[in-house]
Design an enzyme around this catalytic site. Structure first.
Site, PDB file in Angstrom:
ATOM      1  N   GLY A 214      50.701  56.953  30.968  1.00  9.96           N
ATOM      2  CA  GLY A 214      49.939  56.710  32.179  1.00  9.96           C
ATOM      3  C   GLY A 214      49.495  55.299  32.474  1.00  9.96           C
ATOM      4  O   GLY A 214      49.199  54.969  33.611  1.00  9.96           O
ATOM      5  N   HIS A 215      49.421  54.406  31.471  1.00 11.45           N
ATOM      6  CA  HIS A 215      48.610  53.195  31.661  1.00 11.45           C
ATOM      7  C   HIS A 215      49.178  52.196  32.661  1.00 11.45           C
ATOM      8  O   HIS A 215      48.470  51.278  33.068  1.00 11.45           O
ATOM      9  CB  HIS A 215      48.307  52.522  30.318  1.00 11.45           C
ATOM     10  N   HIS A 216      50.421  52.348  33.104  1.00  9.60           N
ATOM     11  CA  HIS A 216      50.961  51.457  34.145  1.00  9.60           C
ATOM     12  C   HIS A 216      50.719  51.995  35.557  1.00  9.60           C
ATOM     13  O   HIS A 216      50.859  51.238  36.533  1.00  9.60           O
ATOM     14  CB  HIS A 216      52.463  51.256  33.956  1.00  9.60           C
ATOM     15  N   ALA A 217      50.417  53.266  35.695  1.00 12.95           N
ATOM     16  CA  ALA A 217      50.278  53.865  37.023  1.00 12.95           C
ATOM     17  C   ALA A 217      49.074  53.272  37.748  1.00 12.95           C
ATOM     18  O   ALA A 217      47.955  53.289  37.238  1.00 12.95           O
ATOM     19  CB  ALA A 217      50.145  55.371  36.902  1.00 12.95           C
ATOM     20  N   ASN A 260      48.306  47.546  33.144  1.00 13.05           N
ATOM     21  CA  ASN A 260      47.849  47.033  34.442  1.00 13.05           C
ATOM     22  C   ASN A 260      47.079  48.074  35.241  1.00 13.05           C
ATOM     23  O   ASN A 260      46.097  47.770  35.922  1.00 13.05           O
ATOM     24  CB  ASN A 260      49.045  46.546  35.262  1.00 13.05           C
TER      25      ASN A 260
END
Length: 746
Positions: A214-217, A260
């Protein structure tokens, strides 16, 4: 598939209900024990429970969340070998590793209940994954984004293949399938349930083996293998459902790529501290620069906005290849001090394992032992409430071993023993830059940080300039040395007062040109606040005896101090690293060639003896290869602690031979040139000139051991002042000069 949800909740067996693990945590059936449940309501699913329970964590198991349905997110072409690194087999491989290691119980639920009553740390308690609710998703994402993901389930396979072809490149880097929406809901729901069980005290800590990551979404789009941003969703839900016990959340992201999406979601939220360790590579490593120029990237200077300044900490490595030494140093110097000062109520780890050794996409060298140590340090925060949620990691073996090390540590096993390699120079510089960026916001990082911007407003100078000004005054008073004029150019300020000479230099028949490093500064800082007081600092300058002797012997003196800091129009960095060898040679060449052309070459009758001290001795090579100076230079004496370099010229075939016969290069006994086989062979062949081992002794006459450093130069200078006497003798001797012969006779 919703009717089959209960099939995925058990420890290997089909169940119809979810049992609260707190009923398993009392060591004895004591009715007065505070760890027993207070009502039957506590056996309800965790999604219905919003009251945290305080219990003794020693009697709580570690939770593990997993659901096979998350493997349904796959290529729309249904190929047997998925083309994408974000492979459905990632979570399956981790769970198999857990089962093979005996962390997941394969017997009946009743047996597990009895076992956990006696030994809560023997097995992990399975946390039921569920689909996240639209309202939960939209605490982080826009409704439009949620609806777009939902619409994927209505597209044909042909449409999905076309979308994947359009998206799976560049920064978007995304693939979609018929069941992507289903898997993404369960992945987000698994993160929510994992964190809620930890916050509520139903498990002491937990790991969520979930995908897609999930951490780029971003709040409005899927990006970089990620559909919904699982960790921020879980954090927001926990903060809303448990406002009394979950006010501050630390999100630690050790994925090799910058998160991000997490950063931008919480960039103005002072209650969420986001710390990311990632490869930055000047913004060129994925995810790179955002399409929207108003969005921050993973650079060190992006610290948050408004009340959240300091709550965003980017530890962005300058290149791939970092490993245990760099990550352990980052935790000890930056992560843990800031985290302890923040004092979170919950720690969520965005646990990508693509920095693990063996992952070609990450290209780094973090071992399972290092992951276990980092986990152990984080467990000292938030009363041990740590929820680990899987992000990236694409080598199945590396991700499985790393996740297993984390899980064992969560369950109470001590971290694996490890040998921490030394921190590399570039990473050390990165950590220092992070300290400088974050020091205004964190008390723990302020000792040793110079507030340069504030000092410059009050009027201040670098100590290197102050020392040289003082040297100018001392040498002027004692020997009448005056600054030589250096024509103004882009480096003029750096060369001010760096060249001092005896008056009427043009009349001198013998000139000693000393090319040296700046004096060494030694200081003893205060043990409490790292403050350096002037009376606890010393300047070591060993050249005065040589100047004394040369003037008494009738030499003209030119003292050239090679500055190690090039002044810039805006001087804003309190720490300027030592210049590279290439940069040092370039600035030395520019200065010495200017001096030769304007002061030495026009003095036809003078001879110039060169004396090089420290790294600045490399300037001698630059002068000899740039100017035809052999006829005016009878001999060269150097004292070297750093690199040895040969002197040769493509246009002067005799320069190398001349240099071997007319040079005397002192190095300490522990210089690398004596121990390295290749360098030793070159020394014997005089590739670096006539290199001599200096017999450095202390007051008691013992040979000094240890590594070569700048203080060796001072010892050599003190001990070998007699060398100048030989040089003086050679000025008066008409026979050809040969230093090796002279030293042998001596």
């Amino acid at each position: 598939m919703e009717g089959d949800e209960q099939h995925h909740l058990s420890n290997g067996n089909i169940q119809n209900v979810f049992m609260d693990p707190r009923v398993l945590t009392t060591p004895e059936d004591d009715p007065n024990d505070s760890t027993q449940p207070t009502s039957q309501d506590e056996s309800r699913p965790s999604s219905d429970m919003t009251k945290a329970v305080i219990g003794r964590k020693h009697f709580l198991p570690t939770g593990c969340c997993y659901d096979d349905r998350m493997k349904l997110h796959a290529n729309a072409d249904f190929s047997q070998n998925p083309h994408h690194p974000e492979d459905p087999r990632r979570i399956e491989a981790i769970m198999k590793e857990f089962k093979d290691a005996g962390l997941i119980y394969s017997g009946t639920q009743a047996e597990l209940n009895d076992l956990l009553k006696q030994s809560p740390n023997s097995w992990m308690w399975r946390i039921a994954a569920r689909k996240a609710l639209p309202a939960e998703i939209c605490t982080v994402h826009t409704v439009a984004h949620f609806e777009w993901v939902k619409s994927l389930s209505l597209l044909t396979s042909a449409d999905l293949r076309q979308l994947t072809q359009d998206f799976d490149n560049g920064r978007k880097s995304l693939y979609v399938g018929n069941l992507t929406y289903e898997a993404a809901l369960i992945s987000a729901g698994g993160a929510i349930e994992t964190c809620k069980n930890v916050v509520a005290g139903r498990v002491k800590n937990a790991i969520a083996v979930i995908r897609p990551p999930g951490h780029h979404a971003e709040h409005n789009e899927s990006l970089g293998f990620c559909i919904f941003n699982n960790v921020p969703i879980a954090a927001r839900v926990c903060m809303a459902d448990y406002p009394e016990v979950c006010r501050k959340v630390l999100i630690l992201d050790w994925d090799v790529h910058h998160g991000n999406g997490i950063q931008n979601i919480f960039y103005e939220d002072p209650n969420v501290l986001y710390i990311s360790l990632h490869v930055y590579a000047n913004g060129e490593f994925y995810p790179g620069q955002p399409d929207d120029p108003d969005l921050p990237d993973g650079g060190l200077g992006n610290v948050g906005l408004g009340a959240a300044k300091g709550k965003n900490v980017n530890i962005g490595w300058s290149e791939q290849g970092v490993g245990d030494g760099e990550y352990m140093a980052a935790f000890q110097k930056i992560v843990m001090p800031i985290a302890q000062e923040f004092n979170p109520d919950l720690v969520i780890v965005s646990a990508g394992f693509d920095a693990a050794a063996g992952d070609d996409l990450g290209g780094c060298w973090v071992t399972p032992a290092c992951y276990s140590h980092m986990t152990h340090m984080l467990m000292s925060l938030a009363n041990g409430k740590v929820a680990v949620c899987l992000e990236g990691g694409y080598n199945l073996r590396a991700i499985s071993r790393s996740a297993l090390a984390v899980a064992k540590t969560l369950m109470g096993e001590p971290p694996e023993r490890m040998t921490v390699p030394p921190l590399n120079r570039q990473a050390a510089a990165t950590l220092e830059q992070v300290r400088q960026q974050q020091a205004p916001y964190w008390e723990c990082l302020r000792p040793g940080i110079v507030p340069l911007a504030e000092l410059q407003m009050q009027g201040t100078d670098r100590l290197s300039d102050v020392i040289r000004t003082s040297q100018k005054s001392i040498l002027g008073d004692k020997y009448n040395l005056v600054p030589l004029y250096v024509q103004r150019n882009k480096l003029s300020r750096s060369f001010d007062n760096q060249v001092l000479a005896t008056p009427e230099l043009h009349k001198a028949r013998k000139i000693l040109l000393i090319i040296h490093d700046p004096p060494e500064v030694l200081a003893q800082p205060d043990a409490y606040d790292n403050q350096v007081l002037a009376h606890n600092a010393w300047v070591a300058d060993n050249l005065v005896p040589y100047i004394d002797w040369a003037i008494s012997a009738g030499f003209g003196i030119v003292d050239v101090n090679i500055p190690q800091h090039i002044s810039q129009p805006t001087d804003t960095d309190p720490f300027v690293p030592r210049p590279s060898e290439t940069a040092l040679q370039e600035q030395t060449k520019e200065l010495l060639c200017y001096l030769w052309d304007n002061y030495f070459e026009i003095n036809q009758s003078s001879s110039i003896t060169l004396m090089g001290v420290g790294d600045a001795y490399l300037g001698i090579k630059q002068l000899l290869t740039s100017r035809d100076a052999k006829s005016k230079i009878p001999c060269i004496l150097s004292f070297v602690s750093g690199s040895l370099r040969p002197v040769k010229s493509d246009i002067d075939p005799y320069l190398s031979t001349w240099y071997k016969s007319n040079s005397l290069i002192y190095v300490s006994p522990d210089h690398a040139c004596w121990s390295d086989e290749e360098s030793s062979r070159k020394v014997k062949k005089q590739r670096f000139g006539n290199v001599v081992c200096a017999d450095i002794r202390l007051d008691k006459g013992e040979t000094r051991g240890g590594g070569t450093d700048k203080r060796d130069v001072g010892r050599m200078l003190k001990r070998y002042l007699f060398s100048l006497s030989y040089l003086f003798y050679l000025h008066l001797t008409p026979s050809p000069f040969n230093i090796p012969k002279l030293m042998k006779e001596k």
